[in-house]
Scaffold this active site. Structure first.
Site, mmCIF file in Angstrom:
data_model
loop_
_atom_site.group_PDB
_atom_site.id
_atom_site.type_symbol
_atom_site.label_atom_id
_atom_site.label_comp_id
_atom_site.label_asym_id
_atom_site.label_seq_id
_atom_site.Cartn_x
_atom_site.Cartn_y
_atom_site.Cartn_z
ATOM 1 N N GLY A 112 0.555 -1.627 0.273
ATOM 2 C CA GLY A 112 0.326 -0.040 -0.129
ATOM 3 C C GLY A 112 0.351 1.597 0.242
ATOM 4 O O GLY A 112 2.431 1.211 -0.604
ATOM 5 N N SER A 113 0.038 2.287 0.784
ATOM 6 C CA SER A 113 1.024 3.606 0.523
ATOM 7 C C SER A 113 2.143 3.849 0.607
ATOM 8 O O SER A 113 3.266 4.145 0.602
ATOM 9 C CB SER A 113 -0.081 4.608 1.199
ATOM 10 O OG SER A 113 -1.270 4.590 0.887
ATOM 11 N N VAL A 114 2.911 2.231 1.601
ATOM 12 C CA VAL A 114 3.591 2.648 2.288
ATOM 13 C C VAL A 114 5.651 2.830 1.069
ATOM 14 O O VAL A 114 6.499 3.535 1.173
ATOM 15 C CB VAL A 114 4.081 1.928 3.766
ATOM 16 C CG1 VAL A 114 4.034 2.680 4.676
ATOM 17 C CG2 VAL A 114 4.440 0.151 3.011
#
Lengths: 767, 488
Positions: A487-489
């Site tokens: 995801g966003s990481v």
């Protein structure tokens, strides 16, 4: 065998005259004994005289009988009652009862008596019916006639044997007794009286027999040595040789400060021989409080059982790895059928502390999972062996064969883990995830400069001291084995690539629309916006998908893929855990449609928490990627220290890395940013939250993988903390923020990292 | 043992030598001059005595050493006992045995003859008690199988029974004299009582019964009982042993074990090793370990609880292991010398009781040794008979030394020895401390040589005592000289 050289009387004949055996011989051989050379003449003379002597009186014989009569009189004192009938019978038949007349009547008396004697032992002739006296006399007379005839037959044989005498007369010890032995049964004696054997001859024969027996035994001893001795001695040695394995003490697993995480301790095991236990209930009652095992369990274990081969069950463990004092107490009870023996126990003082990393051992203390399995050959050492001659009871024989190969104790593995940070990581993770009813989670703390893994926590976990009670999920080290969509990481990698390739500048403002469509998928941001220019901190703070995709578009698929690989995705980090997952990073050539939108924002790519933590550590370490490693060093049995090689390579330039870090601080500072919950007071924290998913059995798991990765202090990072967890919620990593915060704060405090003191920078989100 | 083997011809030559003419004996002609020294030594009047005492003494010493060697590891095992415990006990018994030897050497034959029957009855009572109460505990008295324990003293009545049977049987047979040619005179009451004794003892102790059988056979043998009697008894004995074997299955196992031993490698397979073969095979291992010269005194391995009864029935295996074939042959040679000396005494004494007892006694000791050693070397089945002088065992040792003491007194009573001792005229103190002078034989007929008398005397004696010759007559030499005079 030399023959007698001196002429003289034949020894045989000479003796025949004086031999007590041959008292009767005069009857047979007459008075010629010793006086004349033997031969036919002797035999011829023998016949008539034999009869006469018996019937009437030979002077010598008569005098002997007189002696006997006298002595019989004397011996009557010794056994009067027994003597009586014999005497009366004898004298009665002789026709006189007086002792005085015995001498004269003895001839006849003895003759008839001898007949009677012959009758008794030889045949049952006389024993059948000892009728009246007249009958007896008649029989006697008849027998006398018979005996008179018999010698005639026998005489021939006697003569024959005499004729052969010169040969037989040789003084030959072995043959000597022969004629004597056969004599009583042979011809002439059958009709004669029963005689006693000569003690002298019999003693000599006895001597020879005994000496021959001893010689035979000596011969047997020699024969044994010449034939079977070697084989027997070999077998005997084999039988006496005891081979005792000397188990090598298994090495320890230590944390970075040398504190024991897992080690072997000497202990005792308690066993039972059910076949020897009669009152299992009583024994169980005695043992239960000492061993701490329920009575019912013990009783069941000590139940008598029969094995499949029919033998009774003779061994069952009641308790393994019990402390030595407990073993001593059980031994002191001295219960029949209960034994205590030396055991080795793998002790994990921290119980669940780093249990997922350390792993477990089996009953034989060989590693089964985790580092125990990975470094088993090092930890196990080399078992020694002691071979020695011993008694049947196992007592070693002094001066016997003895060979000892000492055991080489196993080496030790020192981890980079800091048990305090590890504890805090596990505690914080557990507290949160337990509350969230999560089914998996991981937290990693990296030392930025060295790549050392300071903590690597997994949720759920287990007590390493009770492996049997754990499940596979509990034993899994999720930090290295969970393969999740980050995801966003992942955006930090995309932005980093953008900054390093120069497609954007740290202060760029990137024009974006509210949505972007790639393939069949339309991406939008969680923070709604219209067509704006978004800054890099803004992308991080609000986790802008559209902005990140815009940057990725500028970087290009191929270069993004290359940076993904540079940041260490798609390949195990090689930190030292067995079974570390690769993750999935797809080459740019395979990207199609929505991939160009999803991959930059961390979907359609799969990583492990440790991979991402290492990637962030590269940003923290001024762009230098350092391979994360769990193993500080291994200490061999000989004390040789081996440090694992730590690879490193540059990913970003220091300035780019610093700029990105600075931008990431926005995540924990900008109002409304996603990572505010991860802010640590007094420190600048550069972080990123993420929400991804995890594929289990070919389909996405319900719920999200929430992640929070950050570094502090942002201007000069010491630690990277990555927290991943599967939760049912959909919050953008917000749930993991507090976990991150707790771990990071603890790590900073533990590492005595001073607060930066610098003012929190202010960020412009939209340019 | 070349000298002893050629003994029989030697005696025969002596017998054939013309009376009064010493002349070269057949021994000289037979074995030549190199053995002149040996011949001379053997011709000395006290040769039997010294041979007997020396061989018995050496065997006793070897026995003590070997008992120490065989027990020191098991008694000190686990640090619970003293390594000396075994040999201390045996040494104590040996001391008692030496005292008994001293006493037995002093006693006149009259005492032995008187002791026979009471002792026999006592032994039978003891044996009966043991049969009826094999495991009794009553105050200080307790019984267990073959042993009776009174306070601290433990003894085996079966051992005493050997002496009792010997004395009583010899006395009976000698008193019966030649009348034992008649079956009834021979058998009653000797046979039934002996059979009863055998039964009582044999219930628990086949080994002791076998020893008593040896005594019994020795008695009959030297008495001159006809061979068919032996044949008959042999049949009865076989039947009896079969019954006893059937009674105690372990005995049968032992016999089977022997059978397996006899077959090639029968007892050496791992399976058979665990069963009744164990002892035989472990004994063989010990002998094989020892080799020709042994592993060294005290260095034996098999005594470390591998070999059952290493200090007792199988002590010969330990001798074989520690001292090798050489040590075994030395022990065998000592037993052979003992047997030779004992039978030589029997041949030379002129009293029928002494002769009978000496022969029975020697045959018993030698036979027991043969049975024991034969079992160890795998020639005979294991019967549980201890090795005289050497095996650990108190009562047995004392009884053996009593027997040797008695034989020693008989050796001194050989006519030549008695004359020599009288001629030597030992001091009064020596007579009190060691042994009294033996009775002098009656003066012999002038002109007959010493050796002739010594060898001939017993034969002539029997000749003269045929029939119902009383013992008084037999004890003296009057009748003998008379007979001889008459003959000549």
């Amino acid at each position: 065998m030399p023959t007698p050289r001196t002429p003289g009387p034949d020894p045989r004949r000479g003796r025949g005259g004086s031999d007590p055996d041959r008292v009767v011989v005069p009857l047979r051989r007459g008075g010629g004994t010793g006086r004349e050379p033997g031969g036919l003449a002797d035999a011829r003379r023998y016949r008539p005289r034999g009869r006469t002597v018996r019937e009437s009186a030979d002077p010598a014989d008569a005098s002997r009988r007189a002696d006997r009569a006298r002595s019989a009189h004397d011996s009557e004192r010794a056994e009067p009652p027994r003597r009586e009938p014999t005497e009366s019978r004898r004298t009665g038949r002789g026709g006189s009862g007086s002792a005085a007349s015995r001498g004269s009547s003895a001839g006849r008396g003895s003759a008839s008596r001898r007949s009677a004697e012959r009758a008794e032992p030889t045949g049952r002739r006389g024993s059948g019916g000892t009728g009246g006296r007249s009958q007896q006399e008649a029989r006697d007379r008849k027998r006398a006639r018979q005996s008179a005839e018999r010698p005639r037959r026998g005489a021939g044989r006697t003569t024959a044997s005499r004729g052969a005498k010169p040969k037989a007369a040789k003084p030959k010890a072995a043959k000597q007794p022969k004629p004597r032995r056969t004599a009583p049964a042979s011809g002439p004696f059958r009709g004669g009286v029963v005689r006693l054997g000569s003690p002298g001859r019999r003693l000599r024969l006895g001597t020879v027999v005994v000496l021959v027996l001893f010689t035979v035994i000596a011969g047997r001893l020699v024969q044994l040595q010449l034939t079977d001795a070697h084989a027997y001695a070999t077998k005997a040695l084999q039988q006496r040789l005891w081979t005792v394995p000397l188990p090598a003490a298994r090495g320890s697993i230590l944390d970075r400060s040398g504190t024991v995480l897992a080690h072997s301790v000497e202990s005792r095991y308690v066993f039972a021989d059910p076949s020897m236990i009669n009152d299992a209930a009583k024994v169980a009652r005695q043992l239960s409080p000492v061993l701490g095992v329920p009575r019912s369990t013990l009783e069941k274990q000590m139940r008598k059982q029969t094995l499949r081969n029919g033998d009774p069950l003779r061994f069952v463990y009641l308790a393994r790895g019990v402390d030595i004092p407990v073993g001593d107490r059980v031994a002191a009870m001295n219960i029949t059928g209960i034994g205590v023996k030396q055991d080795e126990r793998r002790d994990d003082p921290g119980h669940d502390l780093a249990a997922n990393i350390i792993g477990s051992t089996g009953y034989d203390l060989s590693g089964l999972t985790g580092l125990e399995a990975e470094y088993n050959s090092l930890l196990r050492g080399t078992d020694g062996v002691r071979k020695y001659e011993a008694g049947r009871d196992g007592v070693e024989i002094p001066d016997g064969y003895h060979e000892e190969k000492a055991a080489r104790p196993g080496g030790s593995v020192q981890l980079t883990l800091d048990r305090d940070i590890q504890f805090e990581a596990q505690r914080a993770l557990f507290a949160k995830l337990n509350h969230l009813n999560s089914d998996m989670g991981a937290a990693v703390v990296l030392d930025v400069k060295t790549g050392a893994v300071l903590a690597q926590a997994s949720y759920p976990t287990y007590d390493a001291g009770d492996v049997g009670a754990s499940t596979t999920e509990q034993r899994t080290d999720w930090a290295s084995q969970a393969v999740v969509e980050p995801g966003s990481v992942h955006k930090a990698i995309t932005i980093g690539a953008g900054l390093q390739t120069g497609v954007i500048k740290p202060d760029s403002a990137i024009p974006i629309k509210s949505t972007v469509t790639k393939g069949d998928t339309t991406y939008q941001d969680t923070h709604w916006h219209g067509n704006v220019k978004i800054t890099v901190p803004g992308i991080f703070a609000y986790s802008s998908n559209v902005g990140t995709i815009a940057v990725a578009d500028k970087v290009g698929a191929q270069r993004l893929y290359e940076y993904q690989r540079k940041f260490g995705l798609g390949a195990p980090t090689g930190e030292g855990m067995p079974g570390e997952a690769d993750g999935i990073v797809r080459p740019a050539s395979t990207w199609q449609g929505a991939d160009h939108g999803s991959i930059p924002i961390g979907l359609g790519v799969a990583v492990t928490p440790i991979q991402l933590a290492a990637a962030y550590a590269a940003i923290a370490n001024d762009g230098e990627y350092v391979q994360p490693h769990l193993i500080e060093q291994t200490v061999g049995p000989d004390g040789a220290v081996t440090k694992p090689k730590v690879a490193s390579h540059r990913v970003l330039s220091p300035s780019v890395a610093a700029a990105e870090r600075k931008a990431m601080v926005a995540v924990t500072t900008v109002p409304g940013a996603t990572g505010l919950s991860g802010a640590v007071d007094g420190y600048q924290v550069a972080a990123k939250t993420g929400t991804g998913q995890r594929v289990v059995n070919g389909s996405y798991q319900r719920g999200n993988i929430e992640s929070f990765i950050g570094m502090a202090p942002a201007d000069h990072p010491r630690y990277v903390v990555a927290v991943f967890a599967h939760t049912s919620g959909s919050g953008e990593g917000a749930n993991m923020g507090p976990v991150f915060q707790q771990i990071m704060r603890f790590a900073l405090g533990h590492g005595k990292v001073p607060p930066s003191g610098a003012k929190q920078p202010s960020f412009r989100v939209y340019g | 043992m070349t000298g002893t083997v050629s003994d029989a011809p030697a005696a025969r030559a002596d017998a054939s030598a013309p009376p009064g003419v010493p002349g070269p004996s057949a021994v000289g002609r037979l074995i030549g001059e190199p053995f002149a020294a040996l011949r001379g030594l053997l011709a000395r009047p006290l040769a039997s005595y010294y041979l007997l005492v020396a061989s018995a003494g050496l065997l006793l010493v070897i026995g003590l050493v070997m008992v120490y060697s065989a027990t020191n590891v098991t008694t000190s095992d686990g640090g619970t006992g003293s390594a000396l415990a075994g040999v201390q006990q045996q040494g104590l018994w040996a001391a008692i045995g030496l005292a008994a030897f001293w006493l037995a050497q002093r006693l006149p034959t009259r005492t032995y003859r008187l002791l026979g029957l009471p002792l026999l009855v006592l032994c039978m009572v003891f044996a009966l008690i043991l049969v009826l109460f094999p495991d009794l505990k009553a105050g200080p008295v307790s019984t267990y199988l073959n042993w009776i324990t009174v306070g601290p003293v433990q003894f085996q009545p079966a051992e005493l029974a050997k002496l009792a049977l010997m004395w009583w049987g010899a006395d009976l047979l000698v008193r019966r004299g030649d009348s034992v040619t008649r079956w009834k005179r021979l058998a009653m009451p000797l046979f039934p009582l002996t059979a009863l004794l055998f039964l009582l003892v044999g219930v628990h102790d086949l080994g002791s019964m076998l020893c008593m059988l040896l005594v019994f056979l020795g008695l009959l043998w030297v008495t001159g009982v006809r061979f068919r009697v032996f044949a008959g008894m042999f049949a009865v004995a076989i039947a009896g042993v079969i019954v006893l074997i059937a009674d105690q299955s372990y005995r049968f196992q032992r016999i089977l074990a022997f059978g397996q031993m006899a077959r090639a490698n029968g007892c050496t397979s791992p399976d058979s090793l665990q069963g009744s073969c164990w002892q035989s095979v472990q004994g063989m291992y010990a002998l094989a370990d020892g080799g020709w010269f042994g592993v060294g005194l005290g260095q034996g391995r098999q005594k470390w609880s591998w070999l059952p009864e290493a200090h007792n029935d199988f002590i010969f295996a330990i001798i074989g292991e520690e001292l090798g074939v050489v040590g075994c042959v030395v022990v065998l040679a000592l037993f052979a010398v003992l047997a030779y000396a004992g039978l030589r005494i029997a041949r030379r004494v002129d009293d029928p009781f002494r002769r009978t007892v000496a022969a029975a006694c020697t045959l018993w000791l030698a036979g027991q040794a043969v049975i024991n050693i034969g079992a160890v070397v795998g020639l005979l089945p294991i019967t549980g008979v201890p090795l005289p002088f050497i095996s650990a065992g108190g009562t047995a040792l004392v009884v053996t030394l009593v027997a040797v003491g008695m034989l020693a007194s008989f050796a001194r009573a050989e006519p030549d020895a008695a004359r020599a001792l009288h001629a030597r005229a030992p001091s009064r103190l020596a007579r009190i401390l060691w042994a009294p002078l033996p009775p002098l034989p009656a003066e012999k007929k002038p002109g007959s040589s010493r050796s002739t008398t010594a060898v001939r005397a017993p034969r002539r004696r029997t000749a003269g005592s045929r029939g119902t010759d009383p013992r008084r007559q037999r004890a003296g030499t009057r009748s003998r000289s008379t007979t001889r005079k008459d003959r000549r």
